[in-house]
Design a protein around this motif. Structure first.
Motif, PDB file in Angstrom:
ATOM      1  N   ALA C  38       7.137  -2.105   3.448  1.00  0.00           N
ATOM      2  CA  ALA C  38       5.850  -1.617   2.972  1.00  0.00           C
ATOM      3  C   ALA C  38       4.733  -2.627   3.256  1.00  0.00           C
ATOM      4  CB  ALA C  38       5.921  -1.328   1.477  1.00  0.00           C
ATOM      5  N   GLY C  39       5.145  -3.804   3.683  1.00  0.00           N
ATOM      6  CA  GLY C  39       4.148  -4.831   3.973  1.00  0.00           C
ATOM      7  C   GLY C  39       3.442  -5.356   2.744  1.00  0.00           C
ATOM      8  N   VAL C  40       4.143  -5.313   1.629  1.00  0.00           N
ATOM      9  CA  VAL C  40       3.540  -5.847   0.400  1.00  0.00           C
ATOM     10  C   VAL C  40       4.414  -6.954  -0.189  1.00  0.00           C
ATOM     11  CG1 VAL C  40       2.547  -3.605  -0.122  1.00  0.00           C
ATOM     12  CG2 VAL C  40       4.706  -4.262  -1.173  1.00  0.00           C
ATOM     13  N   ASN C  41       3.830  -7.692  -1.084  1.00  0.00           N
ATOM     14  CA  ASN C  41       4.561  -8.774  -1.718  1.00  0.00           C
ATOM     15  C   ASN C  41       5.634  -8.206  -2.650  1.00  0.00           C
ATOM     16  OD1 ASN C  41       4.904 -10.744  -4.151  1.00  0.00           O
ATOM     17  ND2 ASN C  41       4.190 -11.967  -2.422  1.00  0.00           N
ATOM     18  N   LYS C  42       6.736  -8.944  -2.713  1.00  0.00           N
ATOM     19  CA  LYS C  42       7.858  -8.453  -3.512  1.00  0.00           C
ATOM     20  C   LYS C  42       7.458  -8.300  -4.974  1.00  0.00           C
ATOM     21  CE  LYS C  42      11.308 -11.198  -3.311  1.00  0.00           C
ATOM     22  NZ  LYS C  42      12.582 -11.951  -3.384  1.00  0.00           N
ATOM     23  N   ALA C  43       6.731  -9.261  -5.475  1.00  0.00           N
ATOM     24  CA  ALA C  43       6.356  -9.213  -6.894  1.00  0.00           C
ATOM     25  C   ALA C  43       5.427  -8.042  -7.191  1.00  0.00           C
ATOM     26  CB  ALA C  43       5.700 -10.522  -7.296  1.00  0.00           C
ATOM     27  N   LEU C  44       4.722  -7.621  -6.178  1.00  0.00           N
ATOM     28  CA  LEU C  44       3.780  -6.521  -6.383  1.00  0.00           C
ATOM     29  C   LEU C  44       4.505  -5.236  -6.762  1.00  0.00           C
ATOM     30  CD1 LEU C  44       0.887  -5.651  -6.391  1.00  0.00           C
ATOM     31  CD2 LEU C  44       1.009  -5.276  -3.922  1.00  0.00           C
ATOM     32  N   ILE C  45       5.698  -5.128  -6.257  1.00  0.00           N
ATOM     33  CA  ILE C  45       6.492  -3.946  -6.592  1.00  0.00           C
ATOM     34  C   ILE C  45       6.734  -3.892  -8.088  1.00  0.00           C
ATOM     35  CG2 ILE C  45       8.766  -2.882  -6.310  1.00  0.00           C
ATOM     36  CD1 ILE C  45       8.697  -3.574  -3.430  1.00  0.00           C
ATOM     37  N   TYR C  46       6.892  -5.079  -8.673  1.00  0.00           N
ATOM     38  CA  TYR C  46       7.125  -5.112 -10.115  1.00  0.00           C
ATOM     39  C   TYR C  46       5.832  -4.961 -10.909  1.00  0.00           C
ATOM     40  CZ  TYR C  46      11.974  -6.119  -9.331  1.00  0.00           C
ATOM     41  OH  TYR C  46      13.290  -6.005  -8.963  1.00  0.00           O
ATOM     42  N   TYR C  47       4.745  -4.980 -10.212  1.00  0.00           N
ATOM     43  CA  TYR C  47       3.495  -4.639 -10.873  1.00  0.00           C
ATOM     44  C   TYR C  47       3.374  -3.123 -11.004  1.00  0.00           C
ATOM     45  CZ  TYR C  47      -1.476  -4.104 -11.764  1.00  0.00           C
ATOM     46  OH  TYR C  47      -2.684  -3.747 -12.304  1.00  0.00           O
ATOM     47  N   HIS C  48       3.868  -2.447  -9.996  1.00  0.00           N
ATOM     48  CA  HIS C  48       3.728  -0.994  -9.984  1.00  0.00           C
ATOM     49  C   HIS C  48       4.923  -0.278 -10.605  1.00  0.00           C
ATOM     50  CE1 HIS C  48      -0.001  -0.623  -7.742  1.00  0.00           C
ATOM     51  NE2 HIS C  48       0.405  -1.605  -6.981  1.00  0.00           N
ATOM     52  N   PHE C  49       6.070  -0.937 -10.616  1.00  0.00           N
ATOM     53  CA  PHE C  49       7.267  -0.294 -11.171  1.00  0.00           C
ATOM     54  C   PHE C  49       7.996  -1.247 -12.096  1.00  0.00           C
ATOM     55  CE2 PHE C  49       6.296   1.621  -7.110  1.00  0.00           C
ATOM     56  CZ  PHE C  49       6.325   2.975  -7.407  1.00  0.00           C
ATOM     57  N   LYS C  50       8.566  -0.671 -13.128  1.00  0.00           N
ATOM     58  CA  LYS C  50       9.234  -1.482 -14.131  1.00  0.00           C
ATOM     59  C   LYS C  50      10.405  -2.225 -13.498  1.00  0.00           C
ATOM     60  CE  LYS C  50      11.863  -0.356 -17.746  1.00  0.00           C
ATOM     61  NZ  LYS C  50      12.552   0.785 -18.343  1.00  0.00           N
ATOM     62  N   ASN C  51      11.175  -1.534 -12.742  1.00  0.00           N
ATOM     63  CA  ASN C  51      12.313  -2.152 -12.062  1.00  0.00           C
ATOM     64  C   ASN C  51      12.770  -1.236 -10.927  1.00  0.00           C
ATOM     65  OD1 ASN C  51      13.644  -0.069 -13.393  1.00  0.00           O
ATOM     66  ND2 ASN C  51      14.303  -1.406 -15.052  1.00  0.00           N
ATOM     67  N   LYS C  52      13.875  -1.605 -10.332  1.00  0.00           N
ATOM     68  CA  LYS C  52      14.336  -0.838  -9.171  1.00  0.00           C
ATOM     69  C   LYS C  52      14.620   0.613  -9.560  1.00  0.00           C
ATOM     70  CE  LYS C  52      17.783  -1.072  -5.464  1.00  0.00           C
ATOM     71  NZ  LYS C  52      19.153  -1.545  -5.143  1.00  0.00           N
ATOM     72  N   GLN C  53      15.282   0.783 -10.691  1.00  0.00           N
ATOM     73  CA  GLN C  53      15.609   2.137 -11.149  1.00  0.00           C
ATOM     74  C   GLN C  53      14.344   2.972 -11.304  1.00  0.00           C
ATOM     75  OE1 GLN C  53      18.810   3.231 -11.538  1.00  0.00           O
ATOM     76  NE2 GLN C  53      17.925   5.265 -11.820  1.00  0.00           N
TER      77      GLN C  53
END
Lengths: 204, 204, 204, 204
Positions: C38-53
């Motif tokens: 996605a070309g985004v920072n890994k931590a950013l994913i945790y900004y948008h989503f609680k976790n992988k699930q």
DNA sequence: AATGAATGAGCCTTCATTCAT
DNA sequence: CATGAATGAAGGCTCATTCAT
């Protein structure tokens, strides 16, 4: 000492271990590696050797023993050693002798270079054995020439760092050198012979 | 470890790795070893380095880079190099310089001795860098003296096997030698200086 | 609900996650995989989503929502559904619609197949949504024909196992089937259309 | 684990792996999971299998082999297959047979659904094995009836998407379906039998 | 909204070694 | 002598997740 039964296996293991140790280093080699290459069962190695360390120890002591025999017995060949006039021509012989022991020598050197434990002992013992006879002969020769300001210590340092090491390394590195510097091996041997003669052996 | 700048961590890892590699060898060192000694999380090492090999590669290339800077910049110090009259006294300087790089040098040597892969490249590059300037200067000097029967190849062989190697090995082995042969280090340094000067540097 | 700022990122993450999940499966996909793609920072994913699930949950509920809109709104398109005479020709349309949702459908199926947890709920909800309208229509139609011995349950089983599943699987497997059985895709689509019409939709 | 025959261990590992793979999926299962459940040492798994992939490969090829034996040997049971009049009653048999292989089938399906690599091959091979005999018999039967406008390809598509898949999925999903739609399993089996017979097997 | 750095737990795999036969 | 099977510990590496900025 000439048991024929399992000693063949033991020797095969040692031979294979020497080869692989010299290729991958002691820590880089697994018992699996050795057993596979030797075509024997892994557990069988533990029948012949206490543990992995015992393999390398056996290799080292075997090498020292062989060197002792060689140095002790072949009086005529090695008695008149490197420093003497006539010895100069024998460099190639020595190089070729050490070449046969390249494998174990590189292992010794690798272990010596680890700055812990006492991995250097074997190398030093080995070098001492090869060198000390020369040194003693040189001492006698020097006394006759009244050059008594040269100590045994100095001669040892001389023989080790400017005699033994260059020869050993040359035998270990000549292929790699030739490849890296794009030069023929025969010529390289010639060059080293000349260079070594000029630096190490001098008739001042 | 507390959050510090990432570069600081990276450098600490490299420093610690160099030390432990030189003590235990590359294969004898675990990432755990390094992370513990550096006081950092094991996974953090993989944040800063692709894998274990990348650590040693970084160490090697960093060393090569530093050497390049040193050799390139310090014209006055190294330009008139080993073989020249005035250079003789500078052996101790070089020994002491290489002493600071003992760790990585022993690692390079160990890797070079593995008879597989291309572990010797770094050592050769490193030696080439240190030697080649001397060799070129010698070539110029020799031309003036009309001694043109000495090739660059020969000088390289000369410098590497009877110059570089003995010095490197002396700096790596002097403590061990002193301990094994029961001799004082200061005296050993003196002895080696004398011996090396006589064998490697001559004013014929 | 129409924030424009970080919502773009969120959507990109979801889109990329859907793609990679369908390629490697949920457990085979790492957050790293997603963030890189996605070309985004890994931590950013945790900004948008609680976790992988939470990512997969979002994907599933988003899909369900979209389906709900589609089924609810497009009365005219889907109201007269699979079983009716005129619907037979619309199979290709449905296949092509599900084809656009191939990614998430394969993820749903994979999760459904895990015989633990409640990974099948999403698939069942999804299927129910698509099917139940048809089923209800069929019930009405059947009542008019006085064929009341057919229960809703039976129709659901019918629609799911002989309608929904074959269509979904065909859209997921048609490329692979064509490759494995060495057959042209266009022809395969034709064949399936015919076969499906004969088996699932009949005008008895 | 006590020392037992190695083959017993291997079989136990496979059995346990099949179970856990079907519960958690291949990627969701760790070797630790398997070794714990099998009551064996983790390293022992690597004595019996090359790596994790080798476990699933072994499971797949073992399943294929068993299927081959079954399909080949039980002429009388399967020779007159699904499409024939008398075969209609045998659906339950097949469902119960596939039920015994539910675990590995769900794993195959999960792997098939990954849209990368060639994870679908095993499923296709498996389906082909089960289907092709039926298809060949149908071809013969059709020829007698002069219905030669139906190609082998069409029959394959028919058998796979409207025969094999529904049956497999029913056996995999019947518990979940019963739970989700709050319906008794026995009745569900009946319903599916009827529904499947009507859709897949017809005596036109 | 976004990022570099950091972490603890866990993963797959291999190690040296042992034991029963 | 020799082997297949088994084991605990450790190896390198990746994971999902968090924190400070």
């Amino acid at each position: 000492m000439a048991r024929t039964g399992g000693n063949i296996t033991r020797k095969k293991i040692l031979a294979v271990a020497e080869k692989i140790f010299s290729e991958k280093g002691f820590d880089g080699t697994s018992i699996q590696n050795i057993s596979s290459a030797a075509g024997v069962n892994k557990a069988l190695i533990y029948y012949h050797f206490k543990n992995k360390q015992d393999i390398i120890d056996s290799l080292f002591s075997q090498t020292l023993e062989e060197m002792f025999c060689l140095v002790g017995s072949s009086q005529e060949q090695l008695d008149q050693s490197l420093h003497k006039a006539g010895a100069a021509e024998r460099i190639n012989d020595i190089v070729s002798f050490l070449s046969k022991r390249k494998g174990i020598l590189s292992v010794m050197l690798m272990e010596s270079l680890k700055n812990e434990q006492s991995g250097h002992i074997s190398l030093f013992k080995c070098a001492e054995m090869i060198i000390s006879k020369n040194v003693d002969d040189m001492l006698v020769a020097l006394k006759e020439k009244c050059n008594t300001d040269i100590s045994r210590e100095e001669l040892m340092v001389h023989e080790f760092f400017t005699g033994f090491l260059p020869i050993v390394f040359f035998s270990l590195f000549k292929e790699k050198w030739a490849a890296y510097f794009n030069c023929e091996q025969e010529k390289l041997v010639e060059l080293f012979s000349k260079v070594f003669k000029e630096s190490h052996i001098r008739q001042d």
